[in-house]
Design a protein around this motif. Structure first.
Motif, mmCIF file in Angstrom:
data_model
loop_
_atom_site.group_PDB
_atom_site.id
_atom_site.type_symbol
_atom_site.label_atom_id
_atom_site.label_comp_id
_atom_site.label_asym_id
_atom_site.label_seq_id
_atom_site.Cartn_x
_atom_site.Cartn_y
_atom_site.Cartn_z
ATOM 1 N N ALA A 11 54.970 63.668 -45.926
ATOM 2 C CA ALA A 11 53.995 64.717 -46.232
ATOM 3 C C ALA A 11 52.572 64.180 -46.134
ATOM 4 N N ALA A 12 52.340 62.974 -46.652
ATOM 5 C CA ALA A 12 51.001 62.380 -46.579
ATOM 6 C C ALA A 12 50.607 62.088 -45.140
ATOM 7 N N ALA A 13 51.561 61.617 -44.338
ATOM 8 C CA ALA A 13 51.265 61.303 -42.937
ATOM 9 C C ALA A 13 50.843 62.562 -42.176
ATOM 10 N N HIS A 14 51.539 63.674 -42.394
ATOM 11 C CA HIS A 14 51.169 64.928 -41.726
ATOM 12 C C HIS A 14 49.812 65.424 -42.212
ATOM 13 N N SER A 15 49.533 65.257 -43.488
ATOM 14 C CA SER A 15 48.248 65.671 -44.033
ATOM 15 C C SER A 15 47.112 64.830 -43.448
ATOM 16 N N ILE A 16 47.331 63.533 -43.333
ATOM 17 C CA ILE A 16 46.322 62.650 -42.731
ATOM 18 C C ILE A 16 46.069 63.052 -41.285
ATOM 19 N N ARG A 17 47.142 63.352 -40.557
ATOM 20 C CA ARG A 17 46.985 63.746 -39.155
ATOM 21 C C ARG A 17 46.119 64.993 -39.020
ATOM 22 N N GLU A 18 46.339 65.967 -39.912
ATOM 23 C CA GLU A 18 45.547 67.190 -39.866
ATOM 24 C C GLU A 18 44.084 66.914 -40.207
ATOM 25 N N ALA A 19 43.844 66.116 -41.243
ATOM 26 C CA ALA A 19 42.467 65.784 -41.624
ATOM 27 C C ALA A 19 41.789 64.982 -40.517
ATOM 28 N N ARG A 20 42.534 64.108 -39.869
ATOM 29 C CA ARG A 20 41.956 63.308 -38.779
ATOM 30 C C ARG A 20 41.565 64.185 -37.601
ATOM 31 N N ARG A 21 42.356 65.220 -37.320
ATOM 32 C CA ARG A 21 41.985 66.155 -36.256
ATOM 33 C C ARG A 21 40.629 66.791 -36.548
ATOM 34 N N ARG A 22 40.425 67.145 -37.794
ATOM 35 C CA ARG A 22 39.148 67.745 -38.180
ATOM 36 C C ARG A 22 38.008 66.742 -38.018
ATOM 37 N N LEU A 23 38.254 65.498 -38.397
ATOM 38 C CA LEU A 23 37.249 64.458 -38.218
ATOM 39 C C LEU A 23 36.922 64.268 -36.741
ATOM 40 N N GLU A 24 37.935 64.349 -35.884
ATOM 41 C CA GLU A 24 37.710 64.198 -34.439
ATOM 42 C C GLU A 24 36.843 65.327 -33.909
ATOM 43 N N VAL A 25 37.079 66.547 -34.394
ATOM 44 C CA VAL A 25 36.266 67.689 -33.980
ATOM 45 C C VAL A 25 34.817 67.500 -34.426
ATOM 46 N N THR A 72 25.964 58.029 -42.812
ATOM 47 C CA THR A 72 27.227 57.688 -42.171
ATOM 48 C C THR A 72 27.649 58.828 -41.259
ATOM 49 N N THR A 73 27.991 58.516 -40.034
ATOM 50 C CA THR A 73 28.363 59.544 -39.075
ATOM 51 C C THR A 73 29.847 59.882 -39.181
ATOM 52 N N TRP A 74 30.218 61.024 -38.617
ATOM 53 C CA TRP A 74 31.631 61.405 -38.584
ATOM 54 C C TRP A 74 32.428 60.413 -37.748
ATOM 55 N N ALA A 75 31.831 59.933 -36.675
ATOM 56 C CA ALA A 75 32.523 58.961 -35.828
ATOM 57 C C ALA A 75 32.834 57.684 -36.605
ATOM 58 N N ARG A 80 36.706 54.302 -39.398
ATOM 59 C CA ARG A 80 37.114 53.650 -40.648
ATOM 60 C C ARG A 80 38.531 54.051 -41.029
ATOM 61 N N LEU A 81 38.847 55.338 -40.892
ATOM 62 C CA LEU A 81 40.188 55.808 -41.226
ATOM 63 C C LEU A 81 41.226 55.133 -40.342
ATOM 64 N N ASN A 82 40.979 55.104 -39.032
ATOM 65 C CA ASN A 82 41.938 54.486 -38.118
ATOM 66 C C ASN A 82 42.084 52.989 -38.384
ATOM 67 N N ASP A 83 40.992 52.352 -38.732
ATOM 68 C CA ASP A 83 41.053 50.916 -39.048
ATOM 69 C C ASP A 83 41.889 50.673 -40.305
ATOM 70 N N ARG A 84 41.729 51.530 -41.302
ATOM 71 C CA ARG A 84 42.497 51.374 -42.526
ATOM 72 C C ARG A 84 43.984 51.607 -42.274
ATOM 73 N N LEU A 85 44.290 52.598 -41.453
ATOM 74 C CA LEU A 85 45.681 52.864 -41.112
ATOM 75 C C LEU A 85 46.278 51.706 -40.307
ATOM 76 N N GLU A 128 43.937 61.244 -49.432
ATOM 77 C CA GLU A 128 42.883 61.699 -50.343
ATOM 78 C C GLU A 128 41.506 61.325 -49.812
ATOM 79 N N LEU A 129 41.382 60.130 -49.243
ATOM 80 C CA LEU A 129 40.108 59.693 -48.684
ATOM 81 C C LEU A 129 39.681 60.596 -47.535
ATOM 82 N N ALA A 130 40.598 60.821 -46.577
ATOM 83 C CA ALA A 130 40.260 61.614 -45.399
ATOM 84 C C ALA A 130 39.916 63.051 -45.777
ATOM 85 N N ARG A 131 40.699 63.646 -46.666
ATOM 86 C CA ARG A 131 40.408 65.022 -47.072
ATOM 87 C C ARG A 131 39.129 65.105 -47.901
ATOM 88 N N GLY A 132 38.839 64.049 -48.633
ATOM 89 C CA GLY A 132 37.609 64.038 -49.413
ATOM 90 C C GLY A 132 36.381 64.081 -48.526
#
Length: 211
Positions: A11-25, A72-75, A80-85, A128-132
């Motif tokens: 569930a967390a992995a799918h949630s991160i994927r969705e939040a990451r899509r938004r970050l990419e946009v 801090t930019t969205w990029a 940072r998120l991808n590096d942490r993952l 939580e970090l990505a959605r925050g």
């Protein structure tokens, strides 16, 4: 049998994927509007006066001002998120791959016990970090029904992201598995979670994100 650790991690992995899509946009949109001139550099051609007085030649007197507060930019957040993952995937010595989240997702079925429990906690933190960053509450919506664990009503929520076959239900009353809990796949002390089909009324016709 799929354990509650597996369900929480998926569930967390799918949630991160969705939040990451938004970050990419957001990062892509930001890239199209970002100014070419670096922070701290400004030409006097825009009416700024040289220290000696009078308007200066804009080519010869490009001056460095005190740097403004860094934004801090969205990029950067996305990186940072991808590096942490990637750090999590490397910590568990998972097979290499271009997408660290996919590395983790692919490896989940083969993990068990304490390593899986810790990974689920790590993913919950990253979620939580990505959605925050994007001010997004959990991708869940309230559904009718009774929690099969604590027997409370009006406290069940179903996830709204990821394939329908992986959607899960949690009890927001924060009840947890106990040694005598009848729930299949439960791990003592872990928050109750079930596959959507295992809980009556857990399949809303039009899932909506919780406001």
């Amino acid at each position: 049998m799929t354990s509650s650790h597996h369900l929480h991690a998926i569930a967390a992995a799918h949630s991160i994927r969705e939040a990451r899509r938004r970050l990419e946009v957001l990062a892509a949109a930001e890239a199209t509007t970002a100014p070419d001139v670096p922070d701290g550099l400004r030409s006097t051609v825009y009416g700024q006066r040289h220290a000696a007085g009078g308007h200066a030649d804009p080519t010869a007197t490009l001056t460095t001002e005190r740097r403004r507060a860094r934004v801090t930019t969205w990029a950067e957040r996305l990186t940072r998120l991808n590096d942490r993952l990637a750090g999590i995937a490397d910590m568990y010595r998972l097979p290499p791959g271009a997408d660290p989240l996919q590395r983790i997702h692919t490896a989940l079925p083969g993990l068990h016990g304490r390593p899986l429990g810790l990974l689920a906690l790590h993913l919950a933190d990253e979620d939580e970090l990505a959605r925050g960053w994007i001010n997004q509450p959990p991708y869940r919506t309230r559904i009718p029904g009774e929690c099969p664990g604590c027997r409370r009503r009006e406290c069940l929520e179903v996830t709204t992201v990821g394939p329908a076959t992986t959607r899960t239900v949690v009890c927001v009353a924060d009840c947890r598995h106990t040694p005598d809990c009848p729930c299949p796949g439960g791990v003592e002390g872990v928050r109750h979670i079930w596959p959507r089909g295992a809980v009556a009324g857990a399949a809303p016709t039009r899932p909506k994100h919780r406001p």
